[in-house]
Scaffold this motif. Sequence first.
Motif, PDB file in Angstrom:
ATOM      1  N   LEU A  69       0.804  -1.237  -0.187  1.00 30.91           N
ATOM      2  CA  LEU A  69       0.128  -0.129   0.161  1.00 30.91           C
ATOM      3  C   LEU A  69       0.979   1.289  -0.025  1.00 30.91           C
ATOM      4  CD1 LEU A  69      -2.997  -0.867   2.365  1.00 30.91           C
ATOM      5  CD2 LEU A  69      -2.716  -1.323  -0.078  1.00 30.91           C
ATOM      6  N   ARG A  70       2.063   1.285   0.873  1.00 25.26           N
ATOM      7  CA  ARG A  70       2.856   2.761   0.891  1.00 25.26           C
ATOM      8  C   ARG A  70       3.465   2.616  -0.492  1.00 25.26           C
ATOM      9  NH1 ARG A  70       7.948   3.536   4.858  1.00 25.26           N
ATOM     10  NH2 ARG A  70       8.373   5.995   4.083  1.00 25.26           N
ATOM     11  N   PRO A  71       4.094   1.857  -1.455  1.00 20.06           N
ATOM     12  CA  PRO A  71       4.653   2.284  -2.678  1.00 20.06           C
ATOM     13  C   PRO A  71       3.321   2.479  -3.856  1.00 20.06           C
ATOM     14  CG  PRO A  71       4.601  -0.213  -2.567  1.00 20.06           C
ATOM     15  CD  PRO A  71       4.443   0.418  -0.989  1.00 20.06           C
ATOM     16  N   ALA A  72       2.023   1.878  -3.703  1.00 17.51           N
ATOM     17  CA  ALA A  72       1.098   2.173  -4.446  1.00 17.51           C
ATOM     18  C   ALA A  72       0.540   3.476  -4.296  1.00 17.51           C
ATOM     19  CB  ALA A  72      -0.274   1.228  -4.176  1.00 17.51           C
ATOM     20  N   ARG A  73       0.590   4.147  -2.864  1.00 17.20           N
ATOM     21  CA  ARG A  73       0.232   5.494  -2.559  1.00 17.20           C
ATOM     22  C   ARG A  73       1.019   6.447  -3.081  1.00 17.20           C
ATOM     23  NH1 ARG A  73      -3.562   6.920   1.416  1.00 17.20           N
ATOM     24  NH2 ARG A  73      -3.352   5.021   2.351  1.00 17.20           N
ATOM     25  N   ARG A  74       2.168   6.109  -3.043  1.00 19.92           N
ATOM     26  CA  ARG A  74       3.349   7.171  -3.361  1.00 19.92           C
ATOM     27  C   ARG A  74       3.687   7.132  -4.740  1.00 19.92           C
ATOM     28  NH1 ARG A  74       7.648   7.616   1.750  1.00 19.92           N
ATOM     29  NH2 ARG A  74       6.131   8.054   3.202  1.00 19.92           N
ATOM     30  N   ARG A  75       3.644   5.898  -5.577  1.00 22.44           N
ATOM     31  CA  ARG A  75       4.537   5.679  -6.771  1.00 22.44           C
ATOM     32  C   ARG A  75       3.367   5.767  -7.939  1.00 22.44           C
ATOM     33  NH1 ARG A  75       9.603   3.587  -6.176  1.00 22.44           N
ATOM     34  NH2 ARG A  75       9.745   4.017  -8.385  1.00 22.44           N
ATOM     35  N   VAL A  76       2.341   5.356  -7.640  1.00 25.06           N
ATOM     36  CA  VAL A  76       1.019   4.828  -8.525  1.00 25.06           C
ATOM     37  C   VAL A  76       0.333   6.223  -8.917  1.00 25.06           C
ATOM     38  CG1 VAL A  76      -0.968   3.886  -9.176  1.00 25.06           C
ATOM     39  CG2 VAL A  76       1.054   2.457  -8.322  1.00 25.06           C
ATOM     40  N   PRO A  77       0.270   6.703 -10.110  1.00 28.78           N
ATOM     41  CA  PRO A  77      -0.768   7.885 -10.303  1.00 28.78           C
ATOM     42  C   PRO A  77      -2.078   7.604  -9.842  1.00 28.78           C
ATOM     43  CG  PRO A  77       0.275   7.078 -12.323  1.00 28.78           C
ATOM     44  CD  PRO A  77       0.632   6.196 -11.389  1.00 28.78           C
TER      45      PRO A  77
END
Length: 225
Positions: free
Chosen positions: A61-69
């Motif tokens: 969830l952290r990389p999804a929130r920070r790296r995904v448009p």
Amino acid sequence: MGTTDVLRNSIQHTQGRLSDRLADAREMEAPPDRPRDGYARIDAFLSSTSKHLHAVDAVLLRPARRRVPDGGALVHDYLRSTKELEVVLAHVKAHEYGSVYEISFSWPEVWDGVDLAMTDHQRHEAVLGNQITESLDDSELDVLAQRLYAAELAAPSRPHPYTPHTGLLGNVARKVMYAADRFWDTLEGRMVPEPAPEPKKKPGLMAQYFLADPRFDEEEPTPRP
């Protein structure tokens, strides 16, 4: 953008395994001399599914929130689906152990609710995996797939829909719940299977050469000597 499907394959592999465990849990017929056999299958399904949900919260969830448009909306929708599934799993656990609040429900009704929640969650999880794969490079995806498997080993074995799922509070809650769940699992004699190892990547051409282990595409004709 990643060119490897290691994370997507890991998610698909786990979803297939959990679907199989759900099918086993629904067949609760057990020999008269071993009445707990059916419950062991339910325990295996509940613990495996719960561990995977907690691991995704901890790792993806952290990389999804920070790296995904538009990652914030993606994570929000995923967490809504996760909470609905965890509520249903808690419902199964209560029904299994004879809660007085469950007497008005039959097992077919309970499993129908699980089917709906699992289908919705797997759809959101697949979108999450696809978006992360399209936003991170191959080395980052490899690390995430490895961390996802490791996180399942140390994740709580029961659903906790009302504890924090993200951030520092989420990490603390998972550690506390992991210790509490291990205590109660031991006390109740619950079956808690370990997650299956994540699927390995196919070796590249250079690796095949050094390993003297060439792999041929099944759709391509085998070269004649």
